[in-house]
Enzyme design. Structure first.
Site, short mmCIF file in Angstrom:
data_model
loop_
_atom_site.label_atom_id
_atom_site.label_comp_id
_atom_site.label_asym_id
_atom_site.label_seq_id
_atom_site.Cartn_x
_atom_site.Cartn_y
_atom_site.Cartn_z
N LYS A 195 0.75 -1.06 -0.02
CA LYS A 195 -0.17 0.02 0.08
C LYS A 195 0.84 1.23 -0.05
O LYS A 195 1.72 1.57 0.96
CB LYS A 195 -0.85 -0.08 1.18
CG LYS A 195 -1.82 1.19 1.39
CD LYS A 195 -2.92 1.07 2.35
CE LYS A 195 -3.61 2.44 2.62
NZ LYS A 195 -4.52 2.23 3.69
N LYS A 248 -2.15 -1.61 -3.94
CA LYS A 248 -3.00 -0.38 -4.00
C LYS A 248 -2.12 0.62 -3.89
O LYS A 248 -1.13 1.12 -3.18
CB LYS A 248 -4.01 -0.34 -2.49
CG LYS A 248 -4.67 0.67 -2.13
CD LYS A 248 -5.42 0.63 -1.17
CE LYS A 248 -5.99 1.96 -0.68
NZ LYS A 248 -6.20 2.06 0.75
C1 PBG Z 1 -7.46 3.24 5.65
C2 PBG Z 1 -7.88 3.12 4.10
C3 PBG Z 1 -7.90 4.04 3.13
C4 PBG Z 1 -8.33 3.63 2.07
C5 PBG Z 1 -8.49 2.34 2.19
N1 PBG Z 1 -8.22 1.96 3.64
C6 PBG Z 1 -7.06 5.26 3.29
C7 PBG Z 1 -5.85 5.82 3.51
O1 PBG Z 1 -4.90 4.86 3.88
O2 PBG Z 1 -5.56 7.08 3.82
C8 PBG Z 1 -8.26 4.23 0.76
C9 PBG Z 1 -9.40 3.82 -0.23
C10 PBG Z 1 -9.48 4.65 -1.29
O3 PBG Z 1 -8.92 5.73 -1.47
O4 PBG Z 1 -10.38 4.46 -2.16
N2 PBG Z 1 -6.27 3.18 5.78
ZN ZN Z 2 -5.40 3.99 7.97
#
Ligand code: PBG
Ligand code: ZN
Length: 327
Positions: A195, A248
């Protein structure tokens, strides 16, 4: 063999032959619909940063889940906006928290729809970071216990798959241990293994009210410039017991998705995130692109890159499009 003997256009001459030789197909089996749950009842408010997506109260999320199940989509992923936030994100692991209540109600109404829960603290902490803080830094090891607690509470409520998105080191092992000790030996972990600290999450953070109150997430999420590190992250999560991996965001990281899939040959998902959705919607609303064609082309490219399934805000709509479609 080369031109003029070989003419690749022979296999593109009409739609029937194109269908016959098509290598990759997007089907309803590939789709996971994200949903945002808010407190209250009878609420269905459009999210301003994500037009076409809604904040839903539990009764409405149950209705939407029924519709999604009837469309034959295998799974949803839930994000919760709690009644209140505190420094320890206690509503993330409260048995009466928004997600735990939503999961119980959805399971009761549609027991065969898979429920994935996002395991993270940022929607629940007053400071908006994904873990707990000590002197303004996110404390890795102290956070692990709360993540495990969150996952166990979600599974107790009825979640089928937990998806840690926090990027703390060791969280998959901590969650696996927590689940096993609670007797949930068969509960699946879908790790957001790779991520990135991406600017594509902006519209989601607005929707979830989860933007960090100071600093950013670069101390725990990955540097978008790195791919060797992505393979290392995936390897560690597999060693810790991840059943499935996720990369992601989506389009900007298809090379990473392909590399992870090729190297490990494990079930690997991709997430077409909020910023990707918002960009397509904005261009489409201006009449600059053909919305449906862009969505299908984009999601098919995820399959081509190696995704086994895709988390996408378009899931429900694509399932409608695919109904009775020979493509
Ligand atoms: C929580 C999380 C996020 C997303 C999924 N789970 C946001 C982040 O990490 O700030 C993003 C999903 C999206 O942008 O569609 N950590
Ligand atoms: Zn988070």
């Amino acid at each position: 063999m080369s031109f003029p003997i070989d003419r690749p256009r022979r296999l593109r001459r009409n739609e029937a032959i194109r269908r016959l030789v098509r290598e990759h197909h997007l089907t309803v089996n590939d789709l996971v619909q994200p949903l945002f749950v808010v407190p209250g009842s009878n609420i269905r408010n459009e999210i301003s940063s994500m037009p076409g997506q809604f904040h839903l109260s539990i009764d409405k999320v149950v209705e939407e889940s029924k519709r999604i199940f009837e469309l034959n989509i295998p799974a949803i992923i839930l994000f919760g906006i709690p009644e209140f936030k505190d420094p320890h994100g206690s509503n993330a692991y409260n048995m009466d928290g928004i997600i735990q209540r939503a999961v119980r109600m959805i399971k009761r109404a549609v027991p065969n729809l898979l429920i994935i829960t996002d395991v993270c603290l940022c929607e629940y902490t007053s400071h908006g970071h994904c873990g707990i803080l000590i002197n303004e830094t996110v404390e890795n090891d102290a956070t692990l216990e709360l993540l495990a607690k969150t996952a166990v509470s979600q599974v107790r409520a009825g979640a089928d798959i937990v998806a840690p998105s926090d990027m703390m080191d060791g969280r998959v092992a901590a969650i696996r241990k927590g689940l096993d000790e609670a007797g949930f030996l068969d509960t699946t972990i879908l790790s957001y293994a790779v991520k990135y600290a991406s600017s594509y999450y902006g519209p989601f953070r607005e929707a979830a009210g989860s933007a960090p109150q100071f600093g950013d997430r670069r101390g725990y999420q990955m540097d978008p410039a790195n791919i060797e590190e992505a393979l290392r992250e995936a390897e560690l999560d597999l060693e810790e017991g991840a059943d499935m991996l996720m990369v992601k965001p989506g389009v900007a990281f298809l090379d990473v998705l392909a590399a992870v899939k090729q190297k490990f040959g494990r079930i690997t998902a991709s997430y077409q995130v909020s910023g990707e959705y918002a960009m397509i919607e904005a261009a489409a609303r201006n009449g600059w692109i053909d919305r449906k064609k862009i969505v299908m082309e984009t999601l098919t490219s995820f399959k081509r890159a190696g995704a086994d399934f895709i988390l996408t805000y378009y899931a429900t709509e694509v399932a409608e499009w695919l109904k009775g479609d020979g493509e």
